[in-house]
Enzyme design. Structure first.
Site, PDB file in Angstrom:
ATOM      1  N   LYS A   1       3.882   3.147 -10.178  1.00  0.00           N
ATOM      2  CA  LYS A   1       3.700   2.052  -9.066  1.00  0.00           C
ATOM      3  C   LYS A   1       1.995   2.241  -9.361  1.00  0.00           C
ATOM      4  O   LYS A   1       0.953   2.898 -10.235  1.00  0.00           O
ATOM      5  CB  LYS A   1       4.186   2.818  -8.119  1.00  0.00           C
ATOM      6  CG  LYS A   1       2.814   1.741  -6.548  1.00  0.00           C
ATOM      7  CD  LYS A   1       3.446   2.881  -5.619  1.00  0.00           C
ATOM      8  CE  LYS A   1       2.165   3.696  -4.588  1.00  0.00           C
ATOM      9  NZ  LYS A   1       3.202   4.259  -3.121  1.00  0.00           N
TER      10      LYS A   1
ATOM     11  N   ASP B   1       7.008   6.286  -7.724  1.00  0.00           N
ATOM     12  CA  ASP B   1       5.514   6.484  -7.885  1.00  0.00           C
ATOM     13  C   ASP B   1       5.492   7.739  -8.778  1.00  0.00           C
ATOM     14  O   ASP B   1       7.028   8.709  -8.358  1.00  0.00           O
ATOM     15  CB  ASP B   1       5.135   6.960  -7.098  1.00  0.00           C
ATOM     16  CG  ASP B   1       3.621   7.250  -7.356  1.00  0.00           C
ATOM     17  OD1 ASP B   1       3.355   7.101  -8.128  1.00  0.00           O
ATOM     18  OD2 ASP B   1       2.777   6.965  -5.994  1.00  0.00           O
TER      19      ASP B   1
ATOM     20  N   GLY C   1       5.871  -1.150   1.922  1.00  0.00           N
ATOM     21  CA  GLY C   1       5.233  -2.134   0.814  1.00  0.00           C
ATOM     22  C   GLY C   1       6.302  -0.854  -0.520  1.00  0.00           C
ATOM     23  O   GLY C   1       6.970  -1.824  -1.836  1.00  0.00           O
ATOM     24  N   THR C   2       5.903  -0.082  -0.623  1.00  0.00           N
ATOM     25  CA  THR C   2       5.989   0.925  -1.758  1.00  0.00           C
ATOM     26  C   THR C   2       7.640   0.906  -2.156  1.00  0.00           C
ATOM     27  O   THR C   2       8.097   0.418  -3.325  1.00  0.00           O
ATOM     28  CB  THR C   2       5.767   2.458  -1.613  1.00  0.00           C
ATOM     29  OG1 THR C   2       4.659   1.658  -1.774  1.00  0.00           O
ATOM     30  CG2 THR C   2       5.952   2.978  -3.488  1.00  0.00           C
TER      31      THR C   2
ATOM     32  N   GLY D   1      -9.406   8.627  28.755  1.00  0.00           N
ATOM     33  CA  GLY D   1      -8.027   8.605  27.794  1.00  0.00           C
ATOM     34  C   GLY D   1      -8.489  10.113  27.472  1.00  0.00           C
ATOM     35  O   GLY D   1      -8.010  10.777  26.006  1.00  0.00           O
TER      36      GLY D   1
ATOM     37  N   ARG E   1      -3.190  11.765   2.129  1.00  0.00           N
ATOM     38  CA  ARG E   1      -3.255  10.659   1.096  1.00  0.00           C
ATOM     39  C   ARG E   1      -5.079  10.932   0.997  1.00  0.00           C
ATOM     40  O   ARG E   1      -5.412  10.156  -0.100  1.00  0.00           O
ATOM     41  CB  ARG E   1      -2.650   9.708   1.670  1.00  0.00           C
ATOM     42  CG  ARG E   1      -1.144   9.543   1.447  1.00  0.00           C
ATOM     43  CD  ARG E   1      -0.214   7.979   1.966  1.00  0.00           C
ATOM     44  NE  ARG E   1      -0.862   8.371   3.788  1.00  0.00           N
ATOM     45  CZ  ARG E   1      -0.611   7.502   4.258  1.00  0.00           C
ATOM     46  NH1 ARG E   1       0.692   6.118   3.494  1.00  0.00           N
ATOM     47  NH2 ARG E   1      -0.448   7.286   5.577  1.00  0.00           N
TER      48      ARG E   1
HETATM   49  C1  R5P Z   1       2.038   7.042  -1.371  1.00  0.00           C
HETATM   50  O1  R5P Z   1       1.006   7.478  -2.599  1.00  0.00           O
HETATM   51  C2  R5P Z   1       2.979   8.161  -0.653  1.00  0.00           C
HETATM   52  O2  R5P Z   1       2.917   8.665  -1.356  1.00  0.00           O
HETATM   53  C3  R5P Z   1       3.475   6.792  -0.265  1.00  0.00           C
HETATM   54  O3  R5P Z   1       4.332   6.347  -1.262  1.00  0.00           O
HETATM   55  C4  R5P Z   1       3.130   5.982   0.231  1.00  0.00           C
HETATM   56  O4  R5P Z   1       2.322   6.247   1.528  1.00  0.00           O
HETATM   57  C5  R5P Z   1       4.366   4.703   1.293  1.00  0.00           C
HETATM   58  O5  R5P Z   1       3.090   3.473   1.881  1.00  0.00           O
HETATM   59  P1  R5P Z   1       3.888   1.949   1.885  1.00  0.00           P
HETATM   60  O6  R5P Z   1       4.971   2.666   2.058  1.00  0.00           O
HETATM   61  O7  R5P Z   1       2.864   2.209   3.215  1.00  0.00           O
HETATM   62  O8  R5P Z   1       3.478   1.479   1.256  1.00  0.00           O
END
Ligand code: R5P
Length: 296
Positions: free
Chosen positions: A191, A168, A225-226, A38, A96
């Site tokens: 959000k 967000d 998800g967001t 690996g 993040r």
């Molecule tokens: C979070 O603060 C980022 O800006 C994105 O909104 C987030 O990483 C999106 O993640 P997911 O698609 O899993 O909701």
């Protein structure tokens, strides 16, 4: 005459080739392989004595492998006579985790930055990095925005003057830049994400999409998800058409399909993360910004 050359890392072959040809740079060749256990191996195939290099490598999934390849490329360059190493990171992994959200956590993005500097990076350019806090992990960094290429795409795709929404509140500056560039207005969604479960819920922020063509833009799409929560909210408020845009499209599992099923009319996703869904290149944004900053 500038001795600047380019190393196009394995995670950014498509984008790197475009940057290479737009900037007119000669490539430094290398080979790499993975041992049966690996571990990764890298070897430069050209003499780099006295050469300055731009090294472009995304930290897209698989993040640890792509980080290790970047570290080895930088180290190989610097320890074999290379001079200045300027690194372009199209997608900055771990950005993040830019602070300690819960007691006991590391600030992972600053750790990644330290590793890259320890390998020998002299300066770093980050494309639409998640936050200024993440960029601050590097001693010497510049940020590259992709507003211009995204605005050009939307202006020729019937979305000029569209309503631009951030899923967000923290993503509002990016949405505002795009709205301004296409002559539209901006809105945002509030959000919340459960820090233990990761569960996302979206409640109305500043939002007036009824009857309007809408662009929903975020930096990263991971699980989707967001964006799916945001699409539900926009549809409940009668947005007429919703195009989703992201700079870094990771699309875990069937996230892409789930976003389309949720009601997106299209998804724009750049080549900072090279996937089968990448449909816009940010090479022009990178080359223009690096010229403005005097890197090229
Ligand atoms: C979070 O603060 C980022 O800006 C994105 O909104 C987030 O990483 C999106 O993640 P997911 O698609 O899993 O909701």
């Amino acid at each position: 005459m500038s001795s600047l050359k380019i190393i196009v890392g394995p995670a950014s072959t498509g984008l790197g080739e475009k940057v290479c040809s737009l900037a007119g740079l000669e490539k430094i060749r290398f080979s790499f392989k993975q041992f049966p256990d690996g571990e990764l191996y890298v070897r430069l195939l050209d003499d780099v004595t006295g050469v300055d290099a731009l090294i472009i490598q995304s930290l897209s999934p698989p993040q640890e492998r792509n980080l290790m390849l970047l570290l080895q490329l930088i180290s190989a360059f610097k320890t074999n006579g290379g001079r200045e190493a300027s690194i372009v990171i199209p997608y900055m992994a771990y950005a993040r985790q830019d602070k300690r959200f819960l007691p006991g956590e590391p600030v992972s993005t600053h750790l990644v930055a330290k590793l890259i500097e320890a390998a020998g990076a002299d300066r770093v350019a980050l494309v639409e990095v998640h936050s200024d806090a993440a960029a601050k992990g590097f001693r010497n960094s510049v940020q590259i925005e992709v507003t211009r290429s995204f605005a050009e795409y939307y202006s020729r795709s019937g979305f000029e003057k569209a309503y631009v929404v951030a899923p967000d509140r923290n993503a509002t500056p990016r949405a505002s830049r795009l709205a301004e560039a296409i002559g539209g207005e901006v809105g945002w969604i509030e959000k919340t994400r459960n820090k233990e479960t990761g569960f996302v819920s979206s409640i109305e922020g500043e939002l007036n999409p009824a009857g309007r063509k809408t662009i929903l833009i975020d930096d990263i799409i991971s699980t989707g998800g967001t964006i799916i929560e945001a699409i539900r909210l926009l549809r409940s408020k009668n947005a007429s058409e919703i195009s989703v845009a992201c700079v870094h499209g990771i699309f875990v599992g069937n996230a892409y399909e789930r976003i389309m099923e949720a009601g997106a009319s299209s998804i724009l996703s750049s080549d900072t993360v090279e996937t089968r869904y990448s449909n816009i290149s940010v090479a022009g944004d990178i080359v223009r910004t690096l010229r403005e900053k005097g890197w090229l």
